[in-house]
Design an enzyme around this catalytic site. Sequence first.
Site, PDB file in Angstrom:
ATOM      1  N   PHE A  30       1.071   4.859   5.613  1.00 30.25           N
ATOM      2  CA  PHE A  30       1.818   4.295   4.478  1.00 30.25           C
ATOM      3  C   PHE A  30       3.159   5.016   4.378  1.00 30.25           C
ATOM      4  O   PHE A  30       3.215   6.231   4.189  1.00 30.25           O
ATOM      5  CB  PHE A  30       1.023   4.444   3.179  1.00 30.25           C
ATOM      6  CG  PHE A  30       1.518   3.535   2.097  1.00 30.25           C
ATOM      7  CD1 PHE A  30       0.871   2.334   1.835  1.00 30.25           C
ATOM      8  CD2 PHE A  30       2.657   3.859   1.367  1.00 30.25           C
ATOM      9  CE1 PHE A  30       1.346   1.476   0.844  1.00 30.25           C
ATOM     10  CE2 PHE A  30       3.141   3.013   0.385  1.00 30.25           C
ATOM     11  CZ  PHE A  30       2.486   1.812   0.116  1.00 30.25           C
ATOM     12  N   ASP A  43       4.205  -6.019   8.620  1.00 34.36           N
ATOM     13  CA  ASP A  43       2.864  -5.434   8.520  1.00 34.36           C
ATOM     14  C   ASP A  43       1.841  -6.470   8.986  1.00 34.36           C
ATOM     15  O   ASP A  43       1.701  -6.701  10.184  1.00 34.36           O
ATOM     16  CB  ASP A  43       2.650  -4.992   7.065  1.00 34.36           C
ATOM     17  CG  ASP A  43       1.426  -4.117   6.871  1.00 34.36           C
ATOM     18  OD1 ASP A  43       0.539  -4.123   7.719  1.00 34.36           O
ATOM     19  OD2 ASP A  43       1.347  -3.418   5.847  1.00 34.36           O
ATOM     20  N   GLU A  46      14.382  -7.614   7.491  1.00 35.64           N
ATOM     21  CA  GLU A  46      13.197  -7.059   6.826  1.00 35.64           C
ATOM     22  C   GLU A  46      13.158  -5.541   7.001  1.00 35.64           C
ATOM     23  O   GLU A  46      13.668  -5.004   7.986  1.00 35.64           O
ATOM     24  CB  GLU A  46      11.917  -7.651   7.430  1.00 35.64           C
ATOM     25  CG  GLU A  46      11.375  -8.865   6.704  1.00 35.64           C
ATOM     26  CD  GLU A  46      10.711  -8.511   5.368  1.00 35.64           C
ATOM     27  OE1 GLU A  46      11.027  -7.460   4.781  1.00 35.64           O
ATOM     28  OE2 GLU A  46       9.894  -9.315   4.907  1.00 35.64           O
ATOM     29  N   ASP A  47      12.524  -4.866   6.052  1.00 38.49           N
ATOM     30  CA  ASP A  47      12.328  -3.422   6.210  1.00 38.49           C
ATOM     31  C   ASP A  47      11.085  -3.138   7.044  1.00 38.49           C
ATOM     32  O   ASP A  47      11.085  -2.232   7.868  1.00 38.49           O
ATOM     33  CB  ASP A  47      12.235  -2.715   4.851  1.00 38.49           C
ATOM     34  CG  ASP A  47      11.189  -3.344   3.948  1.00 38.49           C
ATOM     35  OD1 ASP A  47      10.966  -4.566   4.047  1.00 38.49           O
ATOM     36  OD2 ASP A  47      10.586  -2.619   3.135  1.00 38.49           O
ATOM     37  N   ARG A  50      12.104   4.653  -3.178  1.00 41.59           N
ATOM     38  CA  ARG A  50      13.038   3.834  -2.388  1.00 41.59           C
ATOM     39  C   ARG A  50      14.313   4.604  -2.076  1.00 41.59           C
ATOM     40  O   ARG A  50      14.974   4.369  -1.074  1.00 41.59           O
ATOM     41  CB  ARG A  50      13.405   2.553  -3.149  1.00 41.59           C
ATOM     42  CG  ARG A  50      12.264   1.574  -3.356  1.00 41.59           C
ATOM     43  CD  ARG A  50      12.814   0.251  -3.864  1.00 41.59           C
ATOM     44  NE  ARG A  50      11.811  -0.617  -4.455  1.00 41.59           N
ATOM     45  CZ  ARG A  50      11.043  -1.471  -3.774  1.00 41.59           C
ATOM     46  NH1 ARG A  50      11.160  -1.564  -2.478  1.00 41.59           N
ATOM     47  NH2 ARG A  50      10.164  -2.228  -4.405  1.00 41.59           N
TER      48      ARG A  50
HETATM   49  C1  PRP Z   1       7.034  -5.527   2.236  1.00 41.46           C
HETATM   50  C2  PRP Z   1       8.104  -5.850   3.260  1.00 41.46           C
HETATM   51  C3  PRP Z   1       7.732  -7.218   3.731  1.00 41.46           C
HETATM   52  C4  PRP Z   1       6.243  -7.258   3.540  1.00 41.46           C
HETATM   53  C5  PRP Z   1       5.573  -7.137   4.861  1.00 41.46           C
HETATM   54  O1  PRP Z   1       7.419  -6.013   0.999  1.00 41.46           O
HETATM   55  O2  PRP Z   1       9.391  -5.829   2.687  1.00 41.46           O
HETATM   56  O3  PRP Z   1       8.392  -8.213   2.984  1.00 41.46           O
HETATM   57  O4  PRP Z   1       5.864  -6.168   2.715  1.00 41.46           O
HETATM   58  O5  PRP Z   1       4.182  -7.183   4.720  1.00 41.46           O
HETATM   59  P1  PRP Z   1       3.294  -8.250   5.466  1.00 41.46           P
HETATM   60  O6  PRP Z   1       3.750  -8.310   6.898  1.00 41.46           O
HETATM   61  O7  PRP Z   1       1.894  -7.694   5.333  1.00 41.46           O
HETATM   62  O8  PRP Z   1       3.442  -9.566   4.765  1.00 41.46           O
HETATM   63  P2  PRP Z   1       6.693  -5.568  -0.354  1.00 41.46           P
HETATM   64  O9  PRP Z   1       5.622  -6.560  -0.693  1.00 41.46           O
HETATM   65  O10 PRP Z   1       6.265  -4.145  -0.231  1.00 41.46           O
HETATM   66  O11 PRP Z   1       7.826  -5.734  -1.450  1.00 41.46           O
HETATM   67  P3  PRP Z   1       9.230  -4.968  -1.600  1.00 41.46           P
HETATM   68  O12 PRP Z   1      10.051  -5.322  -0.379  1.00 41.46           O
HETATM   69  O13 PRP Z   1       9.808  -5.533  -2.844  1.00 41.46           O
HETATM   70  O14 PRP Z   1       8.955  -3.492  -1.684  1.00 41.46           O
END
Ligand code: PRP
Length: 182
Positions: free
Chosen positions: A155, A106, A102-103, A168
Amino acid sequence: MDHGTVDQAPDILISKFEIEQRVAALAAEITRDYRGRTPHLVGILKGAWIFMADLVRHIDIEVTVDFLGITSYGPSPHSSGEVRITKDLDVSIEGREVLIVEDILDTGRTLRFLEEVLTVHKPHTLRVVTLLDKRSRRIVPVHADYVGFEISDVFVVGYGLDFNQKYRRLPDIHVLRQATSP
Ligand code: PRP
């Protein structure tokens, strides 16, 4: 204005140099922990793609890779709590040593969803590596086995992370001042 501005130097939270050092260290830990085995890395699209590409190039054992596409319902990806799959895995994970890549972690809702969905397919082990961890934002009590950087509630964009699909491509991780976490 539909997006914030990314001023280069003042808003850099984590430089590309710091990222490179930390990704190499994470890869060394993973190499050590999985020595003699072949972990199956599952990158979560889209945010994790750049991190995953750098991570695998620093890992010094054989790995296999796959990707899972995820999206959230609602106007803000982090507010609705409803997650669904947009791209499924290509190969079975049954009996595999799966490492979710994961990146950012949150609220934890996405990871909870992923753990529930992937566990059904009976991996031998299921661990998580995340580049960023916003621990103070956690709603669901999940944790990652490997964490690059713990960050405060700001953010962030760049190095795969977006705002409205932009930024990105940036090599460093920046704070986007005009956007506030919902
Ligand atoms: C981000 C990230 C996780 C998620 C974490 O994805 O890659 O998958 O949010 O958030 P959480 O812990 O509150 O669930 P995002 O929805 O931004 O999509 P992306 O990776 O396509 O940018």
